[in-house]
Motif scaffolding. Structure first.
Motif, mmCIF file in Angstrom:
data_model
loop_
_atom_site.group_PDB
_atom_site.id
_atom_site.type_symbol
_atom_site.label_atom_id
_atom_site.label_comp_id
_atom_site.label_asym_id
_atom_site.label_seq_id
_atom_site.Cartn_x
_atom_site.Cartn_y
_atom_site.Cartn_z
ATOM 1 N N LEU A 97 0.828 -1.206 0.000
ATOM 2 C CA LEU A 97 0.000 0.000 0.000
ATOM 3 C C LEU A 97 0.861 1.255 0.000
ATOM 4 N N GLU A 98 0.405 2.221 -0.780
ATOM 5 C CA GLU A 98 1.136 3.484 -0.900
ATOM 6 C C GLU A 98 1.182 4.204 0.443
ATOM 7 N N GLY A 99 2.369 4.713 0.791
ATOM 8 C CA GLY A 99 2.540 5.455 2.032
ATOM 9 C C GLY A 99 2.645 4.594 3.268
ATOM 10 N N SER A 100 2.709 3.282 3.092
ATOM 11 C CA SER A 100 2.730 2.369 4.237
ATOM 12 C C SER A 100 4.148 2.151 4.757
ATOM 13 N N ILE A 101 4.210 1.494 5.919
ATOM 14 C CA ILE A 101 5.503 1.125 6.491
ATOM 15 C C ILE A 101 6.251 0.196 5.536
ATOM 16 N N ALA A 102 5.531 -0.747 4.945
ATOM 17 C CA ALA A 102 6.163 -1.695 4.032
ATOM 18 C C ALA A 102 6.802 -0.990 2.843
ATOM 19 N N LEU B 236 1.119 -2.874 8.537
ATOM 20 C CA LEU B 236 2.329 -2.760 7.728
ATOM 21 C C LEU B 236 2.033 -2.337 6.298
ATOM 22 N N GLY B 237 0.819 -2.586 5.832
ATOM 23 C CA GLY B 237 0.467 -2.215 4.462
ATOM 24 C C GLY B 237 0.758 -3.291 3.440
ATOM 25 N N LEU B 238 0.717 -4.549 3.866
ATOM 26 C CA LEU B 238 0.946 -5.664 2.958
ATOM 27 C C LEU B 238 -0.376 -6.302 2.556
ATOM 28 N N VAL B 239 -0.512 -6.591 1.256
ATOM 29 C CA VAL B 239 -1.663 -7.334 0.745
ATOM 30 C C VAL B 239 -1.115 -8.619 0.138
ATOM 31 N N PHE B 240 -1.649 -9.758 0.590
ATOM 32 C CA PHE B 240 -1.093 -11.045 0.174
ATOM 33 C C PHE B 240 -1.891 -11.664 -0.972
ATOM 34 N N GLU B 241 -1.231 -12.558 -1.680
ATOM 35 C CA GLU B 241 -1.860 -13.234 -2.813
ATOM 36 C C GLU B 241 -3.118 -13.975 -2.376
ATOM 37 N N ASN B 242 -3.063 -14.544 -1.194
ATOM 38 C CA ASN B 242 -4.197 -15.263 -0.616
ATOM 39 C C ASN B 242 -4.620 -14.533 0.651
ATOM 40 N N ASP B 243 -5.861 -14.048 0.690
ATOM 41 C CA ASP B 243 -6.325 -13.257 1.827
ATOM 42 C C ASP B 243 -6.202 -14.003 3.149
ATOM 43 N N LEU B 244 -6.466 -15.316 3.132
ATOM 44 C CA LEU B 244 -6.379 -16.098 4.366
ATOM 45 C C LEU B 244 -4.961 -16.562 4.653
ATOM 46 N N MET B 245 -4.071 -16.412 3.652
ATOM 47 C CA MET B 245 -2.690 -16.866 3.768
ATOM 48 C C MET B 245 -2.614 -18.378 3.989
ATOM 49 N N SER B 246 -3.652 -19.086 3.603
ATOM 50 C CA SER B 246 -3.699 -20.552 3.617
ATOM 51 C C SER B 246 -4.939 -20.965 2.832
ATOM 52 N N ASN B 247 -5.141 -22.248 2.662
ATOM 53 C CA ASN B 247 -6.296 -22.719 1.908
ATOM 54 C C ASN B 247 -7.590 -22.454 2.667
#
Length: 477
Positions: free
Chosen positions: A13-18, A76-87
């Motif tokens: 995300l723009e302006g985020s810590i990440a 942190l402003g991170l968006v992951f490929e999988n919202d649940l980060m698992s199945n």
């Protein structure tokens, strides 16, 4: 030591810590404070700390260990490929009232997926049955303080619950309610009521049993089972009569009065559909405890009416102060499901009275796709909309200058209806302007009266087409 697979980062995300730490899409999160991240529960829990050490693997394979100091709970402003980060966990039940089992063939694949994942309950407000949860899952929820957890109870009779959910473990899993209560976890409940199955004395007992979880269980909704025309080979569920709907309301409101006196919460709530079935007026706003169960169609009509009244009053007062005319001279078409057609017809008449030359055409769309027993706006398909409005045009009816559709008819974030018909398809088929508005009463007044189609709610995902296995599908707009 086994290699940690990690979680692919889709967006920063723009302006985020990440972004400040030069983390990029395509990087992989390996650990937080030395902890392997199993899923979004772990991630949300560990990144709350003010001091973090995170391990990132860059696209070229280089690993970065980053030290971060931040405010507590700052994202942190991170968006992951999988919202649940698992199945995703799919449903292991065979509910007698399952709405997805009543879906016609040929729709997009995602609409047939039955989720029953406790993480979606926490993240998105989905209702879960507890049947595929373990003691470890409950321990994590309590330890991490994840709340609220929304539970589809349906009945507190263990044997009847096994029969209704088609799962031999469904009754035994009710013990998790005790665990969550003892752990101080905030909960909400849901009862899908099936005629002759879990109503009457069963409903009375279920309400009584669940009230023992107050104040941690904040609310319970009672909704009638959704019945489509695609029930061949399924359990024979029948529609409630007007008298039976009135009996359900009387039972619920009696419990509301008793529980409010003790807890300051009405706790048990009848969905709006019961009041339509019983031909009774909607309860006052105070009955809804701040609209806790709005996503289950509890209080939507009352909230919409309150928003409508407030917006119309403000516009008329401002016009009176300025001496300006109210509204525009034009013809506006509005669509709604059969359930709320009378309400929107009355709204249209009030707006016509407020503005000279305004004509509001309210179209109650019959649900041929799922069957006429499905009456909510959120389940109107593009093909039904086009077919019925085209028929009116062929009969010589002028649909006016613009057709207004609420976001509850559309897939979240897209201009696509439930059956994959696009808003552009509707425009082309009807040869007219089509505008999308947020599904609240204020937006409706501004759109019809003033031609203002801007969205009024901050989160546009509050209303969208969503079909779950309990038939609570989309807002009753």
């Amino acid at each position: 030591m086994a290699q940690i697979k990690g979680h692919l980062i889709k967006e920063v995300l723009e302006g985020s810590i990440a972004e400040e730490m030069e983390i990029e899409p395509g990087d992989v999160l390996l650990s937080v404070n030395g902890q392997k991240i199993r899923d979004v529960f772990d991630y949300r829990f560990y990144v709350k700390d003010e001091y973090l050490e995170i391990l990132i693997r860059k696209a070229d394979g280089e690993e970065w260990e980053l030290e971060i100091e931040k405010d507590e709970d700052e994202d942190l402003g991170l968006v992951f490929e999988n919202d649940l980060m698992s199945n995703y966990r799919s449903c292991s039940n065979k509910c007698i009232f399952c709405f997805i089992d009543q879906m016609p063939p040929g729709m997009r694949e995602t609409l047939y997926f039955k989720d029953d994942d406790s993480r979606l309950s926490f993240l998105q407000g989905n209702y879960i049955t507890l049947t595929n949860m373990s003691d470890e899952d409950v321990d994590r929820i309590i330890y991490m303080g994840l709340a609220p957890i929304n539970v589809s109870v349906h009945t507190t009779d263990p044997q009847l619950r096994c029969r209704m959910l088609g799962n031999r473990f469904a009754g035994e899993k009710l013990r998790f309610l005790d665990r969550l209560y003892e752990g101080g976890v905030e909960m909400n409940g849901q009862i899908v009521l099936c005629r002759g199955v879990n109503d009457g004395a069963h409903l009375e007992k279920t309400i009584s049993d669940l009230s023992k979880y107050l104040p941690h269980m904040r609310s319970v909704s009672v909704v009638p089972a959704g019945i489509t025309k695609y029930r061949e080979g399924l359990y024979p569920i029948e529609l409630f009569t007007e008298k039976e709907a009135a009996d359900v309301i009387d039972l619920i409101e009696g419990w509301q009065d008793r529980l409010y006196e003790k807890w300051g919460l009405h706790f048990i709530h009848a969905s709006d559909e019961w009041y339509y079935l019983a031909h009774r007026p909607m309860p006052d706003e105070e009955r809804y405890d701040g609209y806790i169960q709005l996503e289950n169609g509890v209080g939507m009509c009352r909230l919409f009416t309150e928003e409508f009244d407030e917006e119309l009053r403000d516009i008329l007062e401002n016009a009176a102060d300025s001496g300006d005319a109210v509204g525009k001279k034009r013809r506006v078409s509005v669509v709604t499901g059969a359930l709320t057609y009378p309400m929107f017809r009355d709204f249209g008449k009030r707006l016509e009275e407020a503005a000279d030359g305004l004509s509001v055409l309210v179209h109650g769309i019959r649900n041929d796709f799922f069957g006429e027993t499905i009456t909510v706006t959120g389940l109107i398909t593009g093909q039904d909309l086009i077919a019925q409005l085209s028929e009116k045009q062929k009969a010589g009816e002028d649909l006016g200058d613009v057709l207004i559709l609420p976001t509850c008819m559309l897939r979240s974030g897209e201009e696509v209806l439930l059956d994959d018909v696009t808003v552009d398809d509707v425009r082309s088929a009807l040869h007219m302007q089509v505008e999308i508005i947020q599904g609240d009463g204020g937006a409706f007044v501004r759109a019809v009266l003033l031609g203002d189609y801007s969205r009024s709610r901050e989160n546009d995902e509050d209303s969208f087409v969503y079909v779950d296995e309990f038939g609570t599908a989309g807002p009753i707009n």
